[in-house]
Design a protein around this motif. Structure first.
Motif, short mmCIF file in Angstrom:
data_model
loop_
_atom_site.label_atom_id
_atom_site.label_comp_id
_atom_site.label_asym_id
_atom_site.label_seq_id
_atom_site.Cartn_x
_atom_site.Cartn_y
_atom_site.Cartn_z
N UNK A 6 0.79 -1.20 -0.05
CA UNK A 6 0.16 -0.13 -0.03
C UNK A 6 0.78 1.40 -0.01
N UNK A 7 0.84 2.05 1.06
CA UNK A 7 1.48 3.55 1.20
C UNK A 7 3.03 3.29 0.99
N UNK A 8 3.48 2.29 1.16
CA UNK A 8 5.03 2.04 1.02
C UNK A 8 5.38 1.95 -0.38
N UNK A 9 4.48 1.67 -1.46
CA UNK A 9 4.82 1.55 -2.55
C UNK A 9 5.06 3.09 -3.20
N UNK A 10 4.34 4.01 -2.75
CA UNK A 10 4.37 5.27 -3.39
C UNK A 10 5.37 6.00 -2.75
N UNK A 11 5.73 5.71 -1.24
CA UNK A 11 7.19 6.03 -0.63
C UNK A 11 8.24 5.82 -1.37
N UNK A 12 8.20 4.52 -1.89
CA UNK A 12 9.52 4.08 -2.54
C UNK A 12 9.45 4.76 -4.06
N UNK A 13 8.48 4.89 -4.64
CA UNK A 13 8.52 5.30 -5.89
C UNK A 13 9.27 6.92 -5.60
N UNK A 14 8.56 7.46 -4.72
CA UNK A 14 9.23 8.76 -4.52
C UNK A 14 10.50 9.12 -4.35
N UNK A 15 11.05 8.13 -3.35
CA UNK A 15 12.54 7.94 -3.16
C UNK A 15 13.52 7.56 -4.29
N UNK A 16 12.89 6.87 -5.15
CA UNK A 16 13.66 6.41 -6.46
C UNK A 16 13.67 7.51 -7.34
N UNK A 17 12.66 8.32 -7.50
CA UNK A 17 12.30 9.29 -8.26
C UNK A 17 13.42 10.43 -8.06
N UNK A 18 13.45 10.62 -6.65
CA UNK A 18 14.61 11.62 -6.30
C UNK A 18 15.94 11.15 -6.41
N UNK A 19 16.26 9.89 -6.66
CA UNK A 19 17.49 9.56 -6.95
C UNK A 19 17.78 9.19 -8.44
N UNK A 20 16.80 9.18 -9.26
CA UNK A 20 16.83 8.99 -10.56
C UNK A 20 17.79 10.15 -11.24
N UNK A 21 18.65 9.69 -12.34
CA UNK A 21 19.27 10.37 -12.88
C UNK A 21 19.20 10.60 -14.79
N UNK A 22 18.76 9.44 -15.06
CA UNK A 22 18.79 9.37 -16.37
C UNK A 22 17.12 9.20 -17.16
N UNK A 23 16.39 8.18 -16.38
CA UNK A 23 15.10 7.92 -16.99
C UNK A 23 14.09 7.39 -15.95
N UNK A 24 12.93 7.62 -16.34
CA UNK A 24 11.77 7.16 -15.71
C UNK A 24 10.69 6.56 -16.59
N UNK A 25 10.50 5.41 -16.83
CA UNK A 25 9.36 4.71 -17.39
C UNK A 25 8.17 4.13 -16.43
N UNK A 26 7.24 4.88 -16.84
CA UNK A 26 5.88 4.61 -16.02
C UNK A 26 5.09 3.79 -16.71
N UNK A 27 4.58 2.58 -16.49
CA UNK A 27 3.65 1.55 -16.98
C UNK A 27 2.67 1.19 -16.26
N UNK A 28 1.30 1.75 -16.50
CA UNK A 28 0.15 1.47 -15.60
C UNK A 28 -1.00 1.44 -16.58
N UNK A 29 -1.73 0.38 -16.50
CA UNK A 29 -3.00 0.08 -17.39
C UNK A 29 -4.00 1.32 -17.23
N UNK A 30 -4.22 1.60 -15.94
CA UNK A 30 -4.91 2.88 -15.38
C UNK A 30 -4.10 4.06 -14.95
N UNK A 31 -4.29 5.18 -15.34
CA UNK A 31 -3.68 6.27 -14.85
C UNK A 31 -4.43 7.60 -14.80
N UNK A 32 -4.14 8.23 -13.44
CA UNK A 32 -4.80 9.24 -13.44
C UNK A 32 -3.92 10.50 -13.32
#
Length: 304
Positions: A6-32
Motif C-alpha cells: 500500500x502506502x509504502x509503494x508510493x513512498x518507494x517510488x518517491x525515493x527512487x524518483x529523487x535518486x533517478x538521473x537518466x530516465x523514468x518509465x511509468x507503465x500503468x494500465x490505469x492512470x490518473x
C-alpha cells in the motif's frame, strides 16, 4: 528484493524518483493525472527522459479509470505518452536499472493516497538485461500518442459516452495503428477457462469483449487476439504448415515471459484451452484435429 504494501509503494517510488538521473518509465494500465503531476514533483533531475505507457481503452476513459487529459499535460511537460490496449502491467522503472512491479496502478486508489484505497502489493528489484529487452519490446508494440489520436479519442468518448462498454473499440484510424507483437506473451493473453460456452466477463478480458457476444463476434475477436496470432504465425512458418501439441507446448513455454515461468502442466492447459476455443468458435484459418491420438493444428488458407 523487498515486498512493499500500500502506502509504502508510493513512498518507494518517491525515493527512487529523487535518486533517478537518466530516465523514468511509468507503465500503468490505469492512470490518473494527479499521480503523473505528483511523480513530476518528485523528480530532482528535471532533464531525465520520461515515458508513460497506459492502456487507454474507450471504457477506461469513459468510466474515469484513466484520464485522457494526461496527454496534453505530458505533451507540455516533457513526457512521451504511449498506449497499448492489451496492457495490464503496473511497473515503475528507474534509470533502466531498478523497478517496482506489482498490482498498483498509478491512481489514487492504487497508490493509497491519503491512507484510503486498495490494498496493493509490489516488489522492488534490480533489472537484468533480459528484463530491459522485455521493456523495450513492450514499448515497441505501443503507439505514441499525438494530437490527432488525442482528438479522435476525445470526440469518440464525448459522442458515445453513454453507450461505451467493455467491448467498445476505437475507430479504425486508431486500431489500425497496432501491429501484432508475438515476442511478448503472458499467460494472461490466453483463455483462462477451457470452453467459450462457460466463459464469464473476466474470462474474456483477453479478447476485450463481453460474455453477451455472439459466437461470430467471439470468433472475430479471437482472430485479433495475441494468443491466436502467435499460434497462427507459428504454424504458418512450419513446413508443412502444421504443428503437433507437444511441439507447440515447447514453443509456448519458451515464448511466455511470466516470472516465474509457468510449469509445463500449466502451459499445456493454456494451449489446450486455446485449441478448444479455436475449434469451438470455428476460426477458419486454423484447423484442430487428432490424427493418431495426437492433437494437431493446421493452417488452412481463407483464400478462395
Amino acid at each position: 528484493m523487498s515486498i512493499l504494501v500500500s502506502q509504502k509503494i508510493l513512498d518507494c517510488i518517491r525515493d527512487e524518483l529523487s535518486a533517478s538521473r537518466e530516465s523514468f518509465l511509468l507503465i500503468s494500465a490505469y492512470c490518473k493525472l494527479p499521480l503523473v503531476k505528483y511523480f513530476d514533483s518528485c523528480i530532482v533531475n528535471t532533464s531525465i527522459e520520461k515515458k508513460l505507457v497506459v492502456r487507454f481503452r474507450p471504457d477506461d476513459i469513459a468510466s474515469g479509470a484513466s484520464d485522457l487529459d494526461i496527454y496534453p499535460y505530458c505533451r507540455d511537460n516533457g513526457w512521451k505518452l504511449f498506449f497499448r490496449m492489451d496492457l495490464h502491467a503496473k511497473t515503475y522503472v528507474f534509470d533502466r536499472l531498478r523497478c517496482i512491479i506489482g498490482s498498483a496502478n498509478a491512481t489514487g486508489n492504487g497508490m493509497n493516497i491519503g491512507g484510503s484505497g486498495n490494498y496493493e502489493m509490489a516488489t522492488a528489484c534490480e533489472l537484468a538485461d533480459k528484463d530491459v529487452r522485455a521493456l523495450d519490446l513492450l514499448l515497441r508494440g505501443a503507439v505514441e500518442m499525438d494530437d490527432t489520436i488525442y482528438n479522435i479519442m476525445k470526440s469518440t468518448v464525448e459522442e458515445q459516452h453513454t453507450i461505451i462498454n467493455h467491448s467498445t473499440q476505437w475507430p479504425k484510424e486508431i486500431t489500425g495503428m497496432f501491429r501484432p507483437d508475438y515476442s511478448l506473451l503472458f499467460a494472461e493473453d490466453f483463455p483462462s477457462c477451457p470452453h467459450p460456452a462457460t466463459a464469464t466477463n473476466d474470462d474474456l478480458l483477453f479478447l476485450n469483449i463481453s460474455c453477451n457476444a455472439t459466437k461470430s463476434e467471439l470468433a472475430e475477436a479471437m482472430r485479433s487476439a495475441k494468443c491466436y496470432l502467435w499460434l497462427l504465425n507459428l504454424v504458418k512458418n512450419q513446413s508443412p504448415q502444421e504443428m503437433y501439441f507437444g511441439a507447440a507446448t515447447a514453443a509456448l513455454h519458451n515464448a511466455l515471459l511470466n516470472e516465474p515461468k509457468p510449469y509445463r502442466k500449466e502451459v499445456k492447459q493454456l494451449l489446450s484451452n486455446l485449441l478448444t476455443w479455436i475449434d469451438e468458435l470455428e476460426v477458419s484459418e486454423l484447423l484442430v484435429d487428432r490424427p493418431n491420438h495426437s492433437q494437431r493444428v493446421r493452417y488452412i488458407s481463407r483464400e478462395v
